[in-house]
Design a protein around this motif. Structure first.
Motif, PDB file in Angstrom:
ATOM      1  N   VAL A 180       0.771  -1.078  -0.159  1.00 47.88           N
ATOM      2  CA  VAL A 180       0.004  -0.116  -0.113  1.00 47.88           C
ATOM      3  C   VAL A 180       0.976   1.218   0.016  1.00 47.88           C
ATOM      4  N   MET A 181       0.624   2.152  -0.850  1.00 47.93           N
ATOM      5  CA  MET A 181       1.346   3.466  -0.952  1.00 47.93           C
ATOM      6  C   MET A 181       0.693   4.538  -0.305  1.00 47.93           C
ATOM      7  N   LEU A 182       1.164   4.886   0.798  1.00 48.47           N
ATOM      8  CA  LEU A 182       0.613   5.922   1.807  1.00 48.47           C
ATOM      9  C   LEU A 182       1.616   6.956   1.824  1.00 48.47           C
ATOM     10  N   ASN A 183       1.147   8.134   1.834  1.00 52.13           N
ATOM     11  CA  ASN A 183       2.008   9.407   1.922  1.00 52.13           C
ATOM     12  C   ASN A 183       1.323  10.312   3.187  1.00 52.13           C
ATOM     13  N   GLU A 184       2.187  11.266   3.444  1.00 52.72           N
ATOM     14  CA  GLU A 184       1.562  12.441   4.534  1.00 52.72           C
ATOM     15  C   GLU A 184       0.525  13.028   3.763  1.00 52.72           C
ATOM     16  N   ALA A 185       0.454  13.367   2.497  1.00 53.00           N
ATOM     17  CA  ALA A 185      -0.541  14.280   1.957  1.00 53.00           C
ATOM     18  C   ALA A 185      -1.941  13.395   2.262  1.00 53.00           C
ATOM     19  N   ASP A 186      -1.928  11.835   2.500  1.00 52.44           N
ATOM     20  CA  ASP A 186      -3.120  11.455   2.286  1.00 52.44           C
ATOM     21  C   ASP A 186      -3.880  11.245   3.820  1.00 52.44           C
ATOM     22  N   VAL A 187      -3.215  11.913   4.768  1.00 52.92           N
ATOM     23  CA  VAL A 187      -3.330  11.871   6.099  1.00 52.92           C
ATOM     24  C   VAL A 187      -3.475  13.409   6.684  1.00 52.92           C
ATOM     25  N   ARG A 188      -4.748  13.512   7.328  1.00 52.24           N
ATOM     26  CA  ARG A 188      -4.960  14.879   8.138  1.00 52.24           C
ATOM     27  C   ARG A 188      -5.764  14.714   9.313  1.00 52.24           C
ATOM     28  N   PHE A 189      -5.490  15.577  10.120  1.00 48.61           N
ATOM     29  CA  PHE A 189      -6.455  15.617  11.429  1.00 48.61           C
ATOM     30  C   PHE A 189      -7.679  16.073  11.275  1.00 48.61           C
ATOM     31  N   VAL A 190      -8.590  15.790  11.701  1.00 47.32           N
ATOM     32  CA  VAL A 190      -9.741  16.623  11.808  1.00 47.32           C
ATOM     33  C   VAL A 190     -10.156  17.160  12.905  1.00 47.32           C
ATOM     34  N   SER A 191      -9.579  16.883  14.097  1.00 52.98           N
ATOM     35  CA  SER A 191      -9.994  17.795  15.191  1.00 52.98           C
ATOM     36  C   SER A 191      -8.537  17.872  16.349  1.00 52.98           C
ATOM     37  N   GLY A 192      -8.439  18.744  16.991  1.00 60.14           N
ATOM     38  CA  GLY A 192      -7.428  18.985  17.972  1.00 60.14           C
ATOM     39  C   GLY A 192      -6.233  19.615  17.260  1.00 60.14           C
TER      40      GLY A 192
ATOM     41  N   GLU B 283      -5.630  25.959  14.109  1.00 59.78           N
ATOM     42  CA  GLU B 283      -6.267  26.589  12.734  1.00 59.78           C
ATOM     43  C   GLU B 283      -5.251  26.840  11.650  1.00 59.78           C
ATOM     44  N   GLY B 284      -5.702  26.407  10.722  1.00 60.49           N
ATOM     45  CA  GLY B 284      -4.717  26.499   9.526  1.00 60.49           C
ATOM     46  C   GLY B 284      -3.542  25.437   9.230  1.00 60.49           C
ATOM     47  N   ASP B 285      -3.361  24.528  10.162  1.00 56.10           N
ATOM     48  CA  ASP B 285      -2.680  23.467  10.040  1.00 56.10           C
ATOM     49  C   ASP B 285      -3.098  22.146  10.830  1.00 56.10           C
ATOM     50  N   ALA B 286      -3.601  21.324   9.710  1.00 55.71           N
ATOM     51  CA  ALA B 286      -4.255  19.965   9.831  1.00 55.71           C
ATOM     52  C   ALA B 286      -3.189  18.894  10.133  1.00 55.71           C
ATOM     53  N   SER B 287      -1.760  19.181   9.729  1.00 55.65           N
ATOM     54  CA  SER B 287      -0.961  18.258   9.800  1.00 55.65           C
ATOM     55  C   SER B 287      -0.146  17.754  11.291  1.00 55.65           C
ATOM     56  N   ARG B 288      -0.748  18.536  12.342  1.00 58.85           N
ATOM     57  CA  ARG B 288      -0.128  18.111  13.571  1.00 58.85           C
ATOM     58  C   ARG B 288      -1.011  18.592  14.906  1.00 58.85           C
ATOM     59  N   VAL B 289      -0.623  17.883  15.913  1.00 61.47           N
ATOM     60  CA  VAL B 289      -1.437  18.171  17.258  1.00 61.47           C
ATOM     61  C   VAL B 289      -0.484  18.236  18.182  1.00 61.47           C
ATOM     62  N   LYS B 290      -0.851  19.295  19.195  1.00 60.48           N
ATOM     63  CA  LYS B 290       0.215  19.853  20.040  1.00 60.48           C
ATOM     64  C   LYS B 290      -0.276  19.663  21.513  1.00 60.48           C
TER      65      LYS B 290
END
Length: 276
Positions: A223-235, A238-245
């Motif tokens: 399976v070919m999975l990249n970072e662009a295929d994953v995003r945070f829906v909550s937490g 604002e403006g950055d759905a690539s990480r939770v702190k």
């Protein structure tokens, strides 16, 4: 009378005799003389020898060739490359008109022919077919099915919590002006979230964890999975759905290109001290 006439033709004074003699010497010295060239002199000095070995640019073993006497004496005869020819045998060979010339093309032509044959062999030699590497890619639908099967409903991460500053103790005897300055200084600092963590949990961390889970199955590992295929829906901020702190449980969306529906999973971030 004849003697008188001949005597009158000869010069009478010494200067005339000298001039007459010089003219005759100049006329004699102007005649051309033939000189022997350097190659001709070397050819006269050469001796005929019999080759005991094949020598390139000279000839095969058993041939008779002219050679410089010093070369024969110092190198060829001690190394048994050639042998001297007796005078009686040389006289008989000349009478029989035996070929005693040097073959300058011997050995060189053979090497050229061998090189040409090698090149022809390389051209005629069949080339081995190298099959290109073929990667059998999975369809987006099958990849999503494998993700749904091997990715657990909740993925746990552990991070260190940022310790919050304690409330300042009341100081007795302090002036009102000092309290005002302290309050202003504390207010200027942005108060961090109570569940803030050092660093973050990013989509790169999530992709690495998911690939580790897929690696246990041969088909799922494709399976070919990249970072662009994953995003945070909550937490996320604002403006950055690539990480939770911060600590907590959050939802993440996994969607491959051309897939109809995404997969929703829970990401649980816990404090490190809760591992014990």
């Amino acid at each position: 009378m004849a003697l008188f006439r001949s005597s009158t033709l000869l010069p009478q004074c010494t200067s005339c005799v000298r001039r007459f003699t010089r003219q005759n010497l100049d006329a004699w010295g102007s005649q051309q003389t033939r000189t022997i060239s350097k190659k001709a002199k070397e050819a006269e000095r050469n001796i005929v020898v019999k080759l005991l070995k094949d020598v390139p640019r000279f000839g095969r073993a058993g041939s008779y060739v002219p050679l410089n006497p010093s070369l024969m004496r110092n190198r060829w005869f001690p190394a048994r490359v050639a042998d001297y020819v007796p005078a009686t045998q040389l006289k008989q060979m000349k009478a029989q008109e035996v070929d005693m010339a040097r073959d300058f093309s011997y050995g060189v032509r053979l090497n050229l022919e061998e090189a040409e044959e090698d090149e022809e062999d390389l051209l005629r030699r069949p080339k081995h077919y190298i099959r290109p590497i073929e990667i059998d890619l999975l369809s987006p639908e099958r990849s999503m099915e494998l993700l749904n099967t091997f990715v657990p409903p909740t993925i746990d991460f552990y991070r260190q919590r940022i310790e919050q500053d304690k409330e300042p103790k009341e100081r007795y005897g302090a002036s009102g002006a000092a309290d005002i300055l302290t309050a202003a200084a504390m207010g200027s600092k942005a108060k961090a979230h109570t569940d803030a963590i050092y660093g973050s949990v990013s989509t790169a961390d999530l992709v690495a964890t998911i690939k580790g889970a897929l690696a246990h199955n041969d088909e799922a590992a494709r399976v070919m999975l990249n970072e662009a295929d994953v995003r945070f829906v909550s937490g996320h901020e604002e403006g950055d759905a690539s990480r939770v702190k911060q600590l907590g449980t959050f939802k993440v969306e996994i969607r491959l290109p051309s897939a109809e529906e995404p997969i929703i999973r829970n990401i649980r971030i816990r404090a490190k001290e809760s591992e014990v």
